[in-house]
Design an enzyme around this catalytic site. Structure first.
Site, PDB file in Angstrom:
ATOM      1  N   LYS A 160       0.829  -1.199   0.000  1.00 49.56           N
ATOM      2  CA  LYS A 160       0.000   0.000   0.000  1.00 49.56           C
ATOM      3  C   LYS A 160       0.869   1.258   0.000  1.00 49.56           C
ATOM      4  CE  LYS A 160      -0.503  -0.341   5.011  1.00 49.56           C
ATOM      5  NZ  LYS A 160      -1.445  -0.370   6.147  1.00 49.56           N
TER       6      LYS A 160
ATOM      7  N   ARG B 262     -11.041   0.940  15.217  1.00 50.08           N
ATOM      8  CA  ARG B 262     -10.917   1.800  14.035  1.00 50.08           C
ATOM      9  C   ARG B 262     -11.839   1.250  12.951  1.00 50.08           C
ATOM     10  NH1 ARG B 262      -5.089   2.498  11.268  1.00 50.08           N
ATOM     11  NH2 ARG B 262      -5.584   0.352  10.670  1.00 50.08           N
TER      12      ARG B 262
ATOM     13  N   TYR C 147      15.730  30.099   7.698  1.00 52.32           N
ATOM     14  CA  TYR C 147      14.511  30.833   8.017  1.00 52.32           C
ATOM     15  C   TYR C 147      14.282  30.910   9.522  1.00 52.32           C
ATOM     16  CZ  TYR C 147      12.921  30.601   3.142  1.00 52.32           C
ATOM     17  OH  TYR C 147      12.799  30.752   1.787  1.00 52.32           O
TER      18      TYR C 147
ATOM     19  N   MET D  67      12.142  24.233   1.813  1.00 50.47           N
ATOM     20  CA  MET D  67      11.546  23.418   0.770  1.00 50.47           C
ATOM     21  C   MET D  67      12.580  22.669  -0.054  1.00 50.47           C
ATOM     22  SD  MET D  67       8.972  24.555  -2.326  1.00 50.47           S
ATOM     23  CE  MET D  67       7.726  25.162  -1.189  1.00 50.47           C
TER      24      MET D  67
END
Length: 361
Positions: A34, A129, A259, A307
């Site tokens: 998956k 779940r 940053y 990024m």
């Protein structure tokens, strides 16, 4: 012109599958493919794990991809079907569907299919779940047994919530809950199969080795246990995420980098700027000090992940533009990097983006 590359080792995949078989020599193995094989590439990983007894996927489109690629193995839809319109395609592709809610049983009762499909009834043994609650298992089995579009040899499964935590007693409780349903299941489906064990249960809970096992993260070379390591289970890392140094900068004491100016050096040092960032799947919240290998030497991430770039304190390490950087892989455990980022190896692998080249060796 890919700078960031995830190198996927077919040999490591084969080795890890063999380790699964060594843990559970008498159990058939359903390998988890998956989420694009945990970010490793579903088709190529399926080729490398073609000796498995079945494939497990979460969504119908993943099964379609495998069938279009020519795979004939049993494929189990672990989340079942999301609407009754998916049933004809499930039937056409000879897929097996997990049933975990009453509405799915009702949809099967109203379906018109060209041939019956195999169903796995999921029992909620305590994770709460997905799954049929224990008190509803018997009527659910009886109802499914009467449906002409369901093969008589139904199967039953459950999923563990805390198998990775050896301090928890929940796995034993869930196994006990599941086992209370087995007598009824076998009376209704004498030839039916069962499945309990995920990766953590494979390595740590022998009492769950009752039928099919469903290895996931251990196939990809990371430990399934809390605070564990691949070496604990003799697993080989499959993915090595690498990039290149794009700049080397001198930094004076008390100067900041990145940053937000979230980190400053306490002494004169050197910083390597590496072409990797959250745009490639590197975790944005990796903490200062997260290990990074440059030319095989451990250095420390400093400053905020951006990024496209990270910055690494290299001190006196001999580093130049173009040098190789490993973010995790054969030399640096994904489990260790994940811990520094407040996450798990599963997320690291699944987060690798399309900007990263997947290279198979």
């Amino acid at each position: 012109m890919h700078v960031a590359v995830a190198t996927i080792s077919r040999a490591a995949l084969a080795h890890n599958l063999q380790r699964v078989r060594e843990y559970v020599p008498n159990c058939p193995v359903m390998v988890m493919l998956k989420a694009n094989a945990y970010g490793h590439g579903i088709v190529e990983v399926a080729k490398a794990l073609a000796d498995a007894d079945a494939f497990g996927v979460a969504r119908l489109q993943e099964a379609v991809t495998l069938r279009k690629a020519g795979f004939k193995q049993r494929i189990v839809l672990l989340e079942g079907f999301f609407c009754d319109r998916e049933l004809p395609l499930i039937c056409e592709l000879s897929l097996e569907a997990v049933v975990h809610q009453q509405w799915q049983i009702d949809a099967l009762s109203q379906a018109t299919l060209s041939q019956p499909i195999r169903v796995w009834l999921k029992v909620d043994s305590g994770m709460h779940r997905l799954g049929i609650p224990p008190e509803a298992v018997t009527p659910a089995l009886q109802q499914l047994k009467l449906l002409p579009h369901v093969l008589a040899d139904m199967n039953m499964m459950t999923h563990f919530a805390c198998a990775d935590d050896l301090s928890s007693g929940m796995t034993a409780t869930q196994i006990k809950s599941f086992n209370t349903q087995l007598k009824t299941f076998k009376s209704i489906c004498p030839s039916g199969e069962v499945s309990l064990a995920n990766s953590a249960a494979i390595v740590a809970h022998k009492q769950s080795h009752q039928g099919w096992v469903r290895p996931g993260i251990m196939l990809y070379g990371a430990s399934p246990m809390l605070n564990g390591s691949a070496e604990d289970h003799q697993l080989m890392p499959v993915m090595s995420l690498t990039s290149k140094v794009m700049a080397v900068r001198n930094l004076k004491a008390n100067e900041t980098v990145g940053y937000g100016a979230t980190w400053s050096s306490d002494k004169n040092t050197r910083i390597a700027v590496v072409a990797i960032g959250y745009g490639d799947g590197y975790p944005r919240h990796a903490a200062n000090g997260t290990p990074v290998l440059i030319n095989g030497q451990r250095c420390a991430l400093v400053g905020r992940v951006s990024m496209d770039m990270i910055t690494v304190d290299i001190g006196l390490v001999d580093v130049a533009v173009g040098d190789d950087v490993e973010l995790w892989g054969s030399g640096l455990s994904a489990n260790e990097v994940a811990a520094s980022a407040g996450t798990i190896a599963y997320e690291l692998f699944c987060s690798v983006t399309q900007r990263v080249l997947l290279r198979y060796i």
